[in-house]
Design a protein around this motif. Structure first.
Motif, PDB file in Angstrom:
ATOM      1  N   ARG A 176      72.661  88.696  56.288  1.00  8.41           N
ATOM      2  CA  ARG A 176      72.114  87.779  55.117  1.00  8.41           C
ATOM      3  C   ARG A 176      70.424  88.138  54.764  1.00  8.41           C
ATOM      4  O   ARG A 176      70.319  88.746  53.912  1.00  8.41           O
ATOM      5  N   SER A 177      69.782  88.632  55.703  1.00  2.38           N
ATOM      6  CA  SER A 177      68.407  89.610  56.043  1.00  2.38           C
ATOM      7  C   SER A 177      69.226  91.133  55.573  1.00  2.38           C
ATOM      8  O   SER A 177      68.437  91.344  54.878  1.00  2.38           O
ATOM      9  N   THR A 178      70.230  91.468  55.896  1.00  2.00           N
ATOM     10  CA  THR A 178      70.361  93.131  55.342  1.00  2.00           C
ATOM     11  C   THR A 178      70.671  92.719  53.748  1.00  2.00           C
ATOM     12  O   THR A 178      70.032  94.221  52.930  1.00  2.00           O
ATOM     13  N   GLU A 179      71.114  91.287  53.406  1.00  4.02           N
ATOM     14  CA  GLU A 179      71.485  91.465  51.389  1.00  4.02           C
ATOM     15  C   GLU A 179      70.382  91.212  51.138  1.00  4.02           C
ATOM     16  O   GLU A 179      70.345  92.383  49.954  1.00  4.02           O
ATOM     17  N   LEU A 180      69.075  90.646  51.869  1.00  6.75           N
ATOM     18  CA  LEU A 180      68.315  90.658  50.455  1.00  6.75           C
ATOM     19  C   LEU A 180      67.323  91.407  51.025  1.00  6.75           C
ATOM     20  O   LEU A 180      66.629  92.125  50.049  1.00  6.75           O
ATOM     21  N   LEU A 181      67.551  92.467  52.321  1.00  5.74           N
ATOM     22  CA  LEU A 181      66.720  93.882  51.871  1.00  5.74           C
ATOM     23  C   LEU A 181      67.475  94.917  51.120  1.00  5.74           C
ATOM     24  O   LEU A 181      66.362  95.738  50.201  1.00  5.74           O
ATOM     25  N   GLN A 182      68.413  94.485  50.511  1.00  6.76           N
ATOM     26  CA  GLN A 182      69.504  96.401  49.790  1.00  6.76           C
ATOM     27  C   GLN A 182      69.089  95.105  48.429  1.00  6.76           C
ATOM     28  O   GLN A 182      68.636  95.732  47.406  1.00  6.76           O
ATOM     29  N   LEU A 183      68.780  93.798  48.339  1.00  3.74           N
ATOM     30  CA  LEU A 183      68.334  93.252  46.738  1.00  3.74           C
ATOM     31  C   LEU A 183      67.119  93.445  46.358  1.00  3.74           C
ATOM     32  O   LEU A 183      66.283  93.974  45.470  1.00  3.74           O
ATOM     33  N   PHE A 184      65.986  93.548  47.606  1.00  6.23           N
ATOM     34  CA  PHE A 184      64.163  93.807  47.715  1.00  6.23           C
ATOM     35  C   PHE A 184      64.197  95.047  47.069  1.00  6.23           C
ATOM     36  O   PHE A 184      63.865  95.457  45.996  1.00  6.23           O
ATOM     37  N   SER A 185      65.372  95.693  47.998  1.00  4.31           N
ATOM     38  CA  SER A 185      65.477  97.889  47.612  1.00  4.31           C
ATOM     39  C   SER A 185      65.582  97.497  46.216  1.00  4.31           C
ATOM     40  O   SER A 185      65.322  98.733  45.422  1.00  4.31           O
ATOM     41  N   GLU A 243      65.411  95.895  43.261  1.00  5.65           N
ATOM     42  CA  GLU A 243      64.516  95.489  42.667  1.00  5.65           C
ATOM     43  C   GLU A 243      63.622  96.403  42.062  1.00  5.65           C
ATOM     44  O   GLU A 243      62.996  96.504  41.165  1.00  5.65           O
ATOM     45  N   GLN A 244      62.829  96.545  43.519  1.00  9.40           N
ATOM     46  CA  GLN A 244      61.395  98.086  43.812  1.00  9.40           C
ATOM     47  C   GLN A 244      62.340  99.256  42.979  1.00  9.40           C
ATOM     48  O   GLN A 244      61.624  99.989  42.371  1.00  9.40           O
ATOM     49  N   GLU A 245      63.082  99.047  42.804  1.00 12.11           N
ATOM     50  CA  GLU A 245      63.244 100.907  42.139  1.00 12.11           C
ATOM     51  C   GLU A 245      63.552 100.035  40.393  1.00 12.11           C
ATOM     52  O   GLU A 245      63.241 100.615  40.585  1.00 12.11           O
ATOM     53  N   TRP A 246      63.981  98.925  40.546  1.00  9.29           N
ATOM     54  CA  TRP A 246      63.557  98.878  38.783  1.00  9.29           C
ATOM     55  C   TRP A 246      62.228  98.602  38.131  1.00  9.29           C
ATOM     56  O   TRP A 246      61.728  99.276  37.996  1.00  9.29           O
ATOM     57  N   LEU A 247      61.381  97.720  39.202  1.00 10.15           N
ATOM     58  CA  LEU A 247      60.575  97.804  39.113  1.00 10.15           C
ATOM     59  C   LEU A 247      59.327  99.037  39.182  1.00 10.15           C
ATOM     60  O   LEU A 247      58.004  99.462  38.198  1.00 10.15           O
ATOM     61  N   ASP A 248      60.008  99.821  40.002  1.00 10.24           N
ATOM     62  CA  ASP A 248      59.489 101.295  39.583  1.00 10.24           C
ATOM     63  C   ASP A 248      59.915 102.077  38.525  1.00 10.24           C
ATOM     64  O   ASP A 248      58.856 102.423  37.628  1.00 10.24           O
ATOM     65  N   GLN A 249      61.184 101.783  37.599  1.00  6.04           N
ATOM     66  CA  GLN A 249      61.326 102.714  36.606  1.00  6.04           C
ATOM     67  C   GLN A 249      60.806 101.701  35.473  1.00  6.04           C
ATOM     68  O   GLN A 249      60.168 102.974  34.231  1.00  6.04           O
ATOM     69  N   ALA A 250      60.659 100.188  35.403  1.00  6.36           N
ATOM     70  CA  ALA A 250      59.700  99.711  34.757  1.00  6.36           C
ATOM     71  C   ALA A 250      58.264 100.356  34.820  1.00  6.36           C
ATOM     72  O   ALA A 250      58.073 100.535  33.673  1.00  6.36           O
TER      73      ALA A 250
END
Length: 113
Positions: free
Chosen positions: A51-60, A62-69
């Motif tokens: 679950r932690s790995t999955e959450l880190l992937q989701l966070f990553s 989301e961070q990529e989307w925020l950087d693109q935005a």
């Protein structure tokens, strides 16, 4: 001002650490209950890691989307500044042309008198 009070919510079952069976000291070797507990604990730890790995992937992601935005917003701000500068230049040019027209009209009026 109002202060919100938050009550502690119960921990969801999938997030709780499995309870250990009581060891009454009947034998020196590991009992089946202890093996079961170790297996449950292992499963729990593996699930938490997954679950932690999955959450880190989701966070990553989301961070990529925020950087693109952020990149898109920066490009839009730059474009807006360039458009504003172009509008200012056109307004200045228009003012110069209007001044020249006013001078020309005054000259024509002066000649026609």
């Amino acid at each position: 001002s109002q202060h919100a009070t938050q009550e502690a919510e119960p921990i969801p079952e999938e997030n709780q650490i499995p309870e250990a069976p009581v060891n009454n000291g009947d034998s020196d070797e590991g009992s089946p209950g202890e093996e079961f507990q170790a297996s449950d604990l292992e499963d729990f730890v593996e699930e938490r890691m997954r679950r932690s790995t999955e959450l880190l992937q989701l966070f990553s992601q989301e961070q990529e989307w925020l950087d693109q935005a952020a990149d898109i917003m920066a490009a839009r701000r730059l474009q807006a500044k360039e458009e504003a500068a172009a509008i200012d230049a056109l307004a200045e040019e228009d003012a110069e042309h209007q001044e020249e027209l006013d001078e020309l009209e005054a000259y024509v009026h002066q000649i026609s008198e």
